[in-house]
Design a protein around this motif. Structure first.
Motif, PDB file in Angstrom:
ATOM      1  N   GLY A 217       0.645  -1.136  -0.086  1.00  0.00           N
ATOM      2  CA  GLY A 217      -0.141   0.002  -0.259  1.00  0.00           C
ATOM      3  C   GLY A 217       0.990   1.371  -0.043  1.00  0.00           C
ATOM      4  N   GLY A 218       2.207   1.121   0.116  1.00  0.00           N
ATOM      5  CA  GLY A 218       2.771   2.317   0.181  1.00  0.00           C
ATOM      6  C   GLY A 218       2.925   2.931  -1.360  1.00  0.00           C
ATOM      7  N   GLY A 219       3.678   4.289  -1.369  1.00  0.00           N
ATOM      8  CA  GLY A 219       3.536   4.678  -2.667  1.00  0.00           C
ATOM      9  C   GLY A 219       4.184   6.289  -2.449  1.00  0.00           C
ATOM     10  N   LEU A 220       3.722   7.106  -3.823  1.00  0.00           N
ATOM     11  CA  LEU A 220       3.857   8.528  -3.673  1.00  0.00           C
ATOM     12  C   LEU A 220       2.860   9.257  -3.602  1.00  0.00           C
ATOM     13  CD1 LEU A 220       5.924  10.769  -4.307  1.00  0.00           C
ATOM     14  CD2 LEU A 220       5.731  10.396  -6.624  1.00  0.00           C
ATOM     15  N   VAL A 221       2.728  10.066  -3.026  1.00  0.00           N
ATOM     16  CA  VAL A 221       1.314  10.940  -2.696  1.00  0.00           C
ATOM     17  C   VAL A 221       1.781  12.353  -2.379  1.00  0.00           C
ATOM     18  CG1 VAL A 221       1.385  10.552  -0.142  1.00  0.00           C
ATOM     19  CG2 VAL A 221      -0.626  11.032  -1.551  1.00  0.00           C
ATOM     20  N   GLN A 222       0.964  13.151  -2.913  1.00  0.00           N
ATOM     21  CA  GLN A 222       1.303  14.768  -2.451  1.00  0.00           C
ATOM     22  C   GLN A 222       1.049  15.055  -1.079  1.00  0.00           C
ATOM     23  OE1 GLN A 222      -0.869  16.860  -5.350  1.00  0.00           O
ATOM     24  NE2 GLN A 222       1.146  17.080  -6.705  1.00  0.00           N
TER      25      GLN A 222
ATOM     26  N   SER B  62      -3.870  10.682   1.039  1.00  0.00           N
ATOM     27  CA  SER B  62      -4.065   9.621   1.917  1.00  0.00           C
ATOM     28  C   SER B  62      -3.518   8.396   1.232  1.00  0.00           C
ATOM     29  CB  SER B  62      -5.568   9.477   2.231  1.00  0.00           C
ATOM     30  OG  SER B  62      -6.165  10.773   2.727  1.00  0.00           O
ATOM     31  N   LEU B  63      -3.073   7.419   2.108  1.00  0.00           N
ATOM     32  CA  LEU B  63      -2.630   6.234   1.727  1.00  0.00           C
ATOM     33  C   LEU B  63      -3.185   5.253   2.668  1.00  0.00           C
ATOM     34  CD1 LEU B  63       1.010   6.363   0.881  1.00  0.00           C
ATOM     35  CD2 LEU B  63      -0.774   5.731  -0.822  1.00  0.00           C
ATOM     36  N   ARG B  64      -3.548   4.024   2.448  1.00  0.00           N
ATOM     37  CA  ARG B  64      -3.793   2.784   3.434  1.00  0.00           C
ATOM     38  C   ARG B  64      -2.903   1.845   3.210  1.00  0.00           C
ATOM     39  NH1 ARG B  64      -9.012  -1.041   4.400  1.00  0.00           N
ATOM     40  NH2 ARG B  64      -8.156  -1.976   2.526  1.00  0.00           N
ATOM     41  N   LEU B  65      -2.110   1.500   4.237  1.00  0.00           N
ATOM     42  CA  LEU B  65      -1.218   0.504   4.215  1.00  0.00           C
ATOM     43  C   LEU B  65      -1.707  -0.868   4.824  1.00  0.00           C
ATOM     44  CD1 LEU B  65       2.008   2.174   5.786  1.00  0.00           C
ATOM     45  CD2 LEU B  65       1.195   2.250   3.348  1.00  0.00           C
TER      46      LEU B  65
END
Length: 118
Positions: free
Chosen positions: A8-13, A17-20
């Motif tokens: 669920g990781g990644g690049l976001v501004q 939001s992200l959900r791991l």
């Protein structure tokens, strides 16, 4: 013994939001407390959040309070870390860990990279 895999990781501004997700193998996963930790380059490892085996109690670092939510679904052998209002200082490799006694980590995942751009 339990094995853990994060995703669920990644690049976001910033502000996003992200959900791991932490996926566990092993029939006894529901007996483990699970923690999320993070490690940023040049910084000490930080304990971000934790949840008891029942999911009835949680812990958050001050840096995560109000923005992150840890939850678990023992029927699916999953633990989640919902991260909202992300900041560049949240950039790190995030690891999930499992503990039977609440003091020592019995299992670690390989980590998932989270990068927050400004």
């Amino acid at each position: 013994q339990v094995q853990l895999v994060e995703s669920g990781g990644g690049l976001v501004q910033a502000g996003g939001s992200l959900r791991l997700s932490c996926t566990a193998s092993g029939r006894t996963f529901s007996t483990y407390a699970v923690d999320w930790l993070r490690q940023a380059p040049g910084k000490e490892r930080e304990h971000v959040a934790a949840i008891t085996w029942r999911g009835d109690s949680t812990y958050y670092a001050d840096s995560a309070k109000g923005r992150f939510t840890i939850s678990r679904d023992n029927a699916k052998n999953m633990v989640y870390l919902q991260m909202n209002s992300l900041k560049p200082e949240d950039t790190a490799v995030y690891f999930c860990t499992a503990s039977l006694d609440g003091r020592t980590y019995d299992a670690w995942g390989q980590g998932t990279q989270v990068t927050v751009s400004s």
